[in-house]
Write a protein that holds these residues in place. Sequence first.
Motif, short mmCIF file in Angstrom:
data_model
loop_
_atom_site.label_atom_id
_atom_site.label_comp_id
_atom_site.label_asym_id
_atom_site.label_seq_id
_atom_site.Cartn_x
_atom_site.Cartn_y
_atom_site.Cartn_z
N ILE A 226 0.84 -1.20 0.00
CA ILE A 226 0.00 0.00 0.00
C ILE A 226 0.87 1.25 0.00
O ILE A 226 0.59 2.23 -0.71
N CYS A 227 1.94 1.23 0.77
CA CYS A 227 2.86 2.38 0.83
C CYS A 227 3.50 2.65 -0.52
O CYS A 227 3.73 3.81 -0.89
N LEU A 228 3.80 1.59 -1.26
CA LEU A 228 4.40 1.79 -2.58
C LEU A 228 3.46 2.57 -3.49
O LEU A 228 3.88 3.51 -4.18
N GLU A 229 2.17 2.23 -3.48
CA GLU A 229 1.21 2.96 -4.31
C GLU A 229 1.01 4.37 -3.79
O GLU A 229 0.78 5.30 -4.58
N LEU A 230 1.10 4.57 -2.48
CA LEU A 230 1.00 5.92 -1.92
C LEU A 230 2.16 6.79 -2.40
O LEU A 230 1.97 7.96 -2.77
N ILE A 231 3.36 6.23 -2.40
CA ILE A 231 4.52 7.00 -2.85
C ILE A 231 4.42 7.32 -4.34
O ILE A 231 4.76 8.42 -4.78
N ARG A 232 3.94 6.37 -5.12
CA ARG A 232 3.75 6.63 -6.54
C ARG A 232 2.77 7.79 -6.77
O ARG A 232 2.98 8.63 -7.64
N ILE B 35 -7.00 2.64 -3.79
CA ILE B 35 -7.16 3.87 -3.00
C ILE B 35 -6.48 5.06 -3.67
O ILE B 35 -7.10 6.12 -3.87
N PHE B 36 -5.22 4.90 -4.05
CA PHE B 36 -4.41 6.05 -4.45
C PHE B 36 -4.35 6.29 -5.96
O PHE B 36 -3.86 7.33 -6.38
N GLN B 37 -4.82 5.33 -6.76
CA GLN B 37 -4.87 5.56 -8.20
C GLN B 37 -6.29 5.85 -8.68
O GLN B 37 -6.56 5.83 -9.88
N ILE C 271 -2.03 -8.41 -2.77
CA ILE C 271 -3.13 -7.78 -2.05
C ILE C 271 -2.79 -6.33 -1.72
O ILE C 271 -3.62 -5.42 -1.87
N GLY C 272 -1.57 -6.09 -1.25
CA GLY C 272 -1.16 -4.73 -0.88
C GLY C 272 -1.17 -3.78 -2.06
O GLY C 272 -1.66 -2.65 -1.96
N THR C 273 -0.64 -4.23 -3.20
CA THR C 273 -0.63 -3.37 -4.37
C THR C 273 -2.04 -3.15 -4.92
O THR C 273 -2.35 -2.07 -5.44
N TYR C 274 -2.91 -4.14 -4.78
CA TYR C 274 -4.30 -3.97 -5.22
C TYR C 274 -5.01 -2.92 -4.37
O TYR C 274 -5.65 -2.00 -4.90
#
Length: 210
Positions: free
Chosen positions: A84-90, A188-190, A180-183
């Motif tokens: 989830i943090c990876l997608e937040l940073i992106r 949420i963030f995309q 699951i985390g990236t999904y």
Amino acid sequence: MDMGGHDHGDMAMTGMSATPTGTSMPAATSAAASMGSKSAMGGCKISMLWNWNTIDSCFIARSWHVTSRGMFAGSCIGVICLGICLELIRRAVKEYDRFLLRQHRAKFLDSSAAAANSGATKAGDGSDSGAACVAIPAFRPNVFQQAIRALLHMVQFAVAYFLMLLAMYYNGYIIICIFIGTYIGSFIFQWETLVERRTSAANEATVCCG
């Protein structure tokens, strides 16, 4: 004759006993080496093939040694949060670039409006003919802004690389948690307004073969 036969029998028995002993020594040596390797790794179960190990699994460092099911569940939750943090940073990378562009646009429009007003005042007719539409020039970040952009990129790269290292342990539970985390993070963030020819997927450098 009996002594000769007895000696011959002893030699045969000795030869027969030597054969299994000789064949079992490599296996014993291999087992001892395997036990030594396992003890050197602190009892960690590390496999380069697909596995479903839980207890005694180790990841990244020897200190990350799973000794209970609760600890493994916590590790899985941590991996999900990392995805989830990876997608937040992106998303933060894109939002910071958008912020810089909005800031540049606002400054340019303000300076253009001030110049137009000054020209109209000098003309004395009060017309807005000097406020002609001018194309906004390309924006190049300054050193401080570029340093922040590079920092965000570095953090994004570090988190993505950390997830890649976790995936290389081929643990089914950990890989599923990464998915699951990236999904969840992407959900949420995309979730944003899509512009033609500039979707989120098109702007991502990590899209395979893109």
